[in-house]
Write a protein that holds these residues in place. Structure first.
Motif, PDB file in Angstrom:
ATOM      1  N   SER A  64       0.813  -1.210   0.000  1.00 46.15           N
ATOM      2  CA  SER A  64       0.000   0.000   0.000  1.00 46.15           C
ATOM      3  C   SER A  64       0.849   1.265   0.000  1.00 46.15           C
ATOM      4  O   SER A  64       0.384   2.319  -0.396  1.00 46.15           O
ATOM      5  CB  SER A  64      -0.942   0.001   1.203  1.00 46.15           C
ATOM      6  N   SER A  65       2.088   1.155   0.443  1.00 47.40           N
ATOM      7  CA  SER A  65       2.953   2.333   0.430  1.00 47.40           C
ATOM      8  C   SER A  65       3.990   2.165  -0.672  1.00 47.40           C
ATOM      9  O   SER A  65       4.255   1.065  -1.148  1.00 47.40           O
ATOM     10  CB  SER A  65       3.649   2.506   1.776  1.00 47.40           C
ATOM     11  N   ALA A  71       0.867  -0.090  -7.705  1.00 48.66           N
ATOM     12  CA  ALA A  71      -0.197  -0.722  -6.934  1.00 48.66           C
ATOM     13  C   ALA A  71      -1.527  -0.662  -7.676  1.00 48.66           C
ATOM     14  O   ALA A  71      -2.289  -1.635  -7.690  1.00 48.66           O
ATOM     15  CB  ALA A  71      -0.331  -0.043  -5.571  1.00 48.66           C
ATOM     16  N   THR A  75      -3.423  -3.960  -9.071  1.00 46.66           N
ATOM     17  CA  THR A  75      -4.801  -4.254  -8.700  1.00 46.66           C
ATOM     18  C   THR A  75      -5.689  -4.395  -9.925  1.00 46.66           C
ATOM     19  O   THR A  75      -6.541  -5.295  -9.993  1.00 46.66           O
ATOM     20  CB  THR A  75      -5.355  -3.154  -7.774  1.00 46.66           C
TER      21      THR A  75
END
Length: 100
Positions: A64-65, A71, A75
């Motif tokens: 997430s970071s 990301a 996804t």
């Protein structure tokens, strides 16, 4: 989701017709194929749960970071893969149970 429920309800509501043909030698294939398709429909639900569980594990592994663009694309790629896998569960289930 609604399509799957309607398909299940229609398949189960028509059960007396194929079940009545199972004792007949000439029409017995109809009842046997109905049972195969009913088992395939149930197994398709299991395959859908497996696909969603794998998707949840893959999406959870995306950090997430850090690289936000990576990301997002990761996804999106996993989501496209999930959609493809969900569309293939019906044909895979029917081929496993050899139903028409």
């Amino acid at each position: 989701m609604v399509r799957r429920r309607v398909l299940t309800l229609l398949t189960v509501s028509l059960a007396p017709i194929p079940f009545s043909t199972m004792a007949n030698r000439e029409w017995g294939q109809m009842g046997t194929n109905y049972l195969r398709s009913l088992f395939a429909l149930g197994f398709q639900g299991f395959l859908i749960m497996v696909c969603v569980a794998i998707y949840a594990a893959l999406v959870q592994s995306i950090p997430s970071s850090g690289d936000i663009h990576g990301a997002i694309w990761g996804t999106a790629g996993y989501t496209v893969l999930l959609a493809f896998a969900l569309f293939k569960t019906g044909s895979l289930s029917k081929s496993i149970f050899n139903s028409h």
